[in-house]
Write a protein that holds these residues in place. Sequence first.
Motif, PDB file in Angstrom:
ATOM      1  N   LYS A 286       0.860  -1.189   0.000  1.00  6.83           N
ATOM      2  CA  LYS A 286       0.000   0.000   0.000  1.00  6.83           C
ATOM      3  C   LYS A 286       0.892   1.233   0.000  1.00  6.83           C
ATOM      4  O   LYS A 286       1.870   1.302   0.731  1.00  6.83           O
ATOM      5  CB  LYS A 286      -0.908   0.024   1.216  1.00  6.83           C
ATOM      6  N   ILE A 287       0.559   2.197  -0.835  1.00 10.85           N
ATOM      7  CA  ILE A 287       1.275   3.468  -0.881  1.00 10.85           C
ATOM      8  C   ILE A 287       0.607   4.415   0.110  1.00 10.85           C
ATOM      9  O   ILE A 287      -0.600   4.646   0.029  1.00 10.85           O
ATOM     10  CB  ILE A 287       1.268   4.068  -2.303  1.00 10.85           C
TER      11      ILE A 287
ATOM     12  N   GLN B  26       1.500  -0.575  -4.872  1.00  3.17           N
ATOM     13  CA  GLN B  26       2.589  -0.793  -5.826  1.00  3.17           C
ATOM     14  C   GLN B  26       2.968  -2.267  -5.789  1.00  3.17           C
ATOM     15  O   GLN B  26       3.156  -2.839  -4.712  1.00  3.17           O
ATOM     16  CB  GLN B  26       3.785   0.080  -5.466  1.00  3.17           C
ATOM     17  N   ASP B  27       3.066  -2.875  -6.982  1.00  2.00           N
ATOM     18  CA  ASP B  27       3.450  -4.285  -7.020  1.00  2.00           C
ATOM     19  C   ASP B  27       4.976  -4.412  -7.054  1.00  2.00           C
ATOM     20  O   ASP B  27       5.699  -3.412  -7.075  1.00  2.00           O
ATOM     21  CB  ASP B  27       2.758  -5.030  -8.161  1.00  2.00           C
ATOM     22  N   SER B  28       5.453  -5.638  -7.073  1.00  2.00           N
ATOM     23  CA  SER B  28       6.903  -5.883  -7.002  1.00  2.00           C
ATOM     24  C   SER B  28       7.647  -5.405  -8.246  1.00  2.00           C
ATOM     25  O   SER B  28       8.866  -5.229  -8.210  1.00  2.00           O
ATOM     26  CB  SER B  28       7.172  -7.372  -6.762  1.00  2.00           C
ATOM     27  N   ASP B  29       6.944  -5.167  -9.334  1.00  2.00           N
ATOM     28  CA  ASP B  29       7.568  -4.651 -10.562  1.00  2.00           C
ATOM     29  C   ASP B  29       7.539  -3.129 -10.633  1.00  2.00           C
ATOM     30  O   ASP B  29       7.943  -2.539 -11.636  1.00  2.00           O
ATOM     31  CB  ASP B  29       6.877  -5.235 -11.801  1.00  2.00           C
ATOM     32  N   GLY B  30       6.996  -2.473  -9.605  1.00  2.00           N
ATOM     33  CA  GLY B  30       6.919  -1.016  -9.589  1.00  2.00           C
ATOM     34  C   GLY B  30       5.668  -0.452 -10.233  1.00  2.00           C
ATOM     35  O   GLY B  30       5.529   0.765 -10.344  1.00  2.00           O
TER      36      GLY B  30
ATOM     37  N   ALA C 214      -1.146   8.241 -12.972  1.00  2.19           N
ATOM     38  CA  ALA C 214       0.156   8.594 -13.558  1.00  2.19           C
ATOM     39  C   ALA C 214       0.929   9.496 -12.605  1.00  2.19           C
ATOM     40  O   ALA C 214       2.147   9.335 -12.416  1.00  2.19           O
ATOM     41  CB  ALA C 214      -0.032   9.271 -14.909  1.00  2.19           C
ATOM     42  N   SER C 215       0.229  10.437 -11.986  1.00  4.42           N
ATOM     43  CA  SER C 215       0.864  11.343 -11.038  1.00  4.42           C
ATOM     44  C   SER C 215       1.486  10.583  -9.873  1.00  4.42           C
ATOM     45  O   SER C 215       2.596  10.893  -9.426  1.00  4.42           O
ATOM     46  CB  SER C 215      -0.162  12.356 -10.515  1.00  4.42           C
ATOM     47  N   TRP C 216       0.790   9.585  -9.381  1.00  2.00           N
ATOM     48  CA  TRP C 216       1.320   8.816  -8.256  1.00  2.00           C
ATOM     49  C   TRP C 216       2.500   7.948  -8.672  1.00  2.00           C
ATOM     50  O   TRP C 216       3.428   7.727  -7.895  1.00  2.00           O
ATOM     51  CB  TRP C 216       0.201   8.018  -7.587  1.00  2.00           C
ATOM     52  N   ALA C 217       2.505   7.469  -9.895  1.00  5.29           N
ATOM     53  CA  ALA C 217       3.686   6.752 -10.392  1.00  5.29           C
ATOM     54  C   ALA C 217       4.882   7.702 -10.437  1.00  5.29           C
ATOM     55  O   ALA C 217       5.993   7.341 -10.029  1.00  5.29           O
ATOM     56  CB  ALA C 217       3.408   6.153 -11.769  1.00  5.29           C
ATOM     57  N   VAL C 218       4.664   8.919 -10.902  1.00  7.18           N
ATOM     58  CA  VAL C 218       5.730   9.918 -10.946  1.00  7.18           C
ATOM     59  C   VAL C 218       6.247  10.212  -9.537  1.00  7.18           C
ATOM     60  O   VAL C 218       7.453  10.200  -9.284  1.00  7.18           O
ATOM     61  CB  VAL C 218       5.242  11.211 -11.644  1.00  7.18           C
TER      62      VAL C 218
ATOM     63  N   ARG D  18      -3.880   1.078 -13.698  1.00  3.59           N
ATOM     64  CA  ARG D  18      -2.473   0.687 -13.638  1.00  3.59           C
ATOM     65  C   ARG D  18      -1.626   1.769 -14.286  1.00  3.59           C
ATOM     66  O   ARG D  18      -2.027   2.345 -15.290  1.00  3.59           O
ATOM     67  CB  ARG D  18      -2.244  -0.631 -14.377  1.00  3.59           C
ATOM     68  N   ALA D  19      -0.457   2.032 -13.706  1.00  9.48           N
ATOM     69  CA  ALA D  19       0.464   3.015 -14.277  1.00  9.48           C
ATOM     70  C   ALA D  19       1.890   2.485 -14.189  1.00  9.48           C
ATOM     71  O   ALA D  19       2.311   1.967 -13.155  1.00  9.48           O
ATOM     72  CB  ALA D  19       0.364   4.348 -13.538  1.00  9.48           C
ATOM     73  N   THR D  20       2.612   2.631 -15.285  1.00 10.25           N
ATOM     74  CA  THR D  20       4.005   2.199 -15.385  1.00 10.25           C
ATOM     75  C   THR D  20       4.822   3.327 -15.994  1.00 10.25           C
ATOM     76  O   THR D  20       4.428   3.877 -17.037  1.00 10.25           O
ATOM     77  CB  THR D  20       4.123   0.955 -16.299  1.00 10.25           C
ATOM     78  N   ILE D  21       5.932   3.650 -15.366  1.00 12.14           N
ATOM     79  CA  ILE D  21       6.835   4.646 -15.935  1.00 12.14           C
ATOM     80  C   ILE D  21       7.530   4.008 -17.128  1.00 12.14           C
ATOM     81  O   ILE D  21       8.227   3.008 -16.986  1.00 12.14           O
ATOM     82  CB  ILE D  21       7.897   5.120 -14.905  1.00 12.14           C
TER      83      ILE D  21
END
Length: 158
Positions: free
Chosen positions: A3-4, A35-39, A71-75, A106-109
């Motif tokens: 959990k973030i 966030q999962d183990s792959d980011g 996307a903002s939270w991934a950033v 889902r969001a991935t950088i």
Amino acid sequence: MKKIVNPYAESGRDSYQCFGCSPKNPIGLQLEFWQDSDGVVIAKWMPRKSLEGFVNILHGGIQATLLDEIASWAVQTQCRTVGVTSSLEISYRRPVLISEGEISLRATIREAGSRLAIVDTELLGNDGKLCASAVVKYFLFNPDKASAEYFYPGADAF
């Protein structure tokens, strides 16, 4: 899955009313993130009838907001700063039916530099099928500005 933490919600600032993620905004989306183990940053959210466009279909603008917010939270969690949306290129694939219940985001950088991050996002229906996707480009602030002007608490706070 981790959990973030939402450090803005825990800051005690009454001015924190983000439409996307503030738990204190009664008309907001009140998103929470993991966030999962792959980011990959993930959120689950229950569509509300009050946010429909056509009958039983989640408004496209709300879908865009959901993708922009994740996307903002991934950033914030992976680029170690904050930024603002520079562009959002969205593809709507199928309607998000409110009656089908909880959706996933889902969001991935994809790419990150010192000034720009590119984030791939997805909105999945309750059945796991892709409903919308977006490529979100974020203009990144330098970390000092992010902290001083936008209350960014640092990546470790999440």
